[in-house]
Design a protein around this motif. Sequence first.
Motif, PDB file in Angstrom:
ATOM      1  N   LEU A  42       0.878  -1.172   0.000  1.00  0.00           N
ATOM      2  CA  LEU A  42       0.000   0.000   0.000  1.00  0.00           C
ATOM      3  C   LEU A  42       0.914   1.220   0.000  1.00  0.00           C
ATOM      4  CD1 LEU A  42      -2.631  -1.129   2.666  1.00  0.00           C
ATOM      5  CD2 LEU A  42      -2.971  -0.998   0.195  1.00  0.00           C
ATOM      6  N   GLN A  43       0.898   1.976  -1.079  1.00  0.00           N
ATOM      7  CA  GLN A  43       1.856   3.052  -1.280  1.00  0.00           C
ATOM      8  C   GLN A  43       1.493   4.305  -0.494  1.00  0.00           C
ATOM      9  OE1 GLN A  43       4.686   3.259  -3.229  1.00  0.00           O
ATOM     10  NE2 GLN A  43       4.579   1.086  -3.732  1.00  0.00           N
ATOM     11  N   PRO A  44       2.504   5.077  -0.077  1.00  0.00           N
ATOM     12  CA  PRO A  44       2.221   6.360   0.573  1.00  0.00           C
ATOM     13  C   PRO A  44       1.320   7.226  -0.303  1.00  0.00           C
ATOM     14  CG  PRO A  44       4.532   5.814   0.800  1.00  0.00           C
ATOM     15  CD  PRO A  44       3.953   4.798  -0.129  1.00  0.00           C
ATOM     16  N   GLY A  45       0.274   7.770   0.293  1.00  0.00           N
ATOM     17  CA  GLY A  45      -0.665   8.605  -0.441  1.00  0.00           C
ATOM     18  C   GLY A  45      -1.783   7.840  -1.143  1.00  0.00           C
ATOM     19  N   TYR A  86      -6.652   7.172   3.523  1.00  0.00           N
ATOM     20  CA  TYR A  86      -5.460   7.174   2.682  1.00  0.00           C
ATOM     21  C   TYR A  86      -4.238   6.789   3.498  1.00  0.00           C
ATOM     22  CZ  TYR A  86      -8.251   9.756  -0.732  1.00  0.00           C
ATOM     23  OH  TYR A  86      -9.225  10.128  -1.627  1.00  0.00           O
ATOM     24  N   VAL A  87      -3.289   6.117   2.841  1.00  0.00           N
ATOM     25  CA  VAL A  87      -2.012   5.845   3.487  1.00  0.00           C
ATOM     26  C   VAL A  87      -1.303   7.185   3.663  1.00  0.00           C
ATOM     27  CG1 VAL A  87       0.208   4.666   3.315  1.00  0.00           C
ATOM     28  CG2 VAL A  87      -1.857   3.572   2.408  1.00  0.00           C
ATOM     29  N   ALA A  88      -0.809   7.435   4.863  1.00  0.00           N
ATOM     30  CA  ALA A  88      -0.134   8.709   5.133  1.00  0.00           C
ATOM     31  C   ALA A  88       1.184   8.792   4.369  1.00  0.00           C
ATOM     32  CB  ALA A  88       0.111   8.862   6.631  1.00  0.00           C
ATOM     33  N   GLU A  89       1.611   9.998   4.119  1.00  0.00           N
ATOM     34  CA  GLU A  89       2.876  10.222   3.414  1.00  0.00           C
ATOM     35  C   GLU A  89       3.562  11.411   4.068  1.00  0.00           C
ATOM     36  OE1 GLU A  89       4.536  10.583  -1.156  1.00  0.00           O
ATOM     37  OE2 GLU A  89       2.428  11.016  -0.749  1.00  0.00           O
TER      38      GLU A  89
END
Length: 241
Positions: A42-45, A86-89
């Motif tokens: 799961l990618q950042p953002g 959302y995944v945090a970035e």
Amino acid sequence: MGATSAKPLKKSPRGVQQPIVSAALYQEVAGRLREEIFDHVLQPGEWIDELALVARYGISRTPLREALKVLAAEGLVTLKPRRGCYVAEISREDAAEIYPVLAMLEGRCAYEATRNLDDAAAERLQQCHDALEVAAAANEIRQFFEVNQEFHRIVQEQAGNRWLIQIINDLRKVLKLSRLNSLSRVGRLDSSLAEHRLILAAMLDRDAEGAEAAMRAHLLAGQHAIQKQMDEGAPRERSNT
């Protein structure tokens, strides 16, 4: 005497019965999601598709949402009203704020570890550093990263300060949200190795103040390398120091 009746479900202050969620289940889901975030599956953002995860994990949405709340509290995901999760970035500003704090904390950890260092732990640190030398000589960035993590873990273990370790680990979780890899910068691998030599030398000399200063400098050098990559728009990989 008649049979005793079952106790009623505990009610909230509003009188509404709250469903009981299996702690083991939502914690397991949180653990799996955390691994996927750290491994950048799961990618950042990236927007988190709850329906896809429910289908993939074979669970209902309730434990998933409870797990997402756990990760939101850890700073690993961001819940946006009416938009989803959302995944945090981390941003350049985040890195600029986190690294100096982490440098201070890990410096203190090195200080306490040096004061507590016994011969067995000193030997473990030496062996760990020897493995760093081998990985650096072979330009094995991934192996260097893994051994580096072990070196820092041993230092934390020797410090024996659980509160310090907890805060450091929480901050390092957030830093894993970066896609950048400071060790991929030209010269950074050798610089990181030289910094570790100074840390180890101070610790083996039982120089607590020197170990603290060397560890702080090491973390701040990692911050500088990461921020240079952010400024240059470098290829996005995993962050490490």
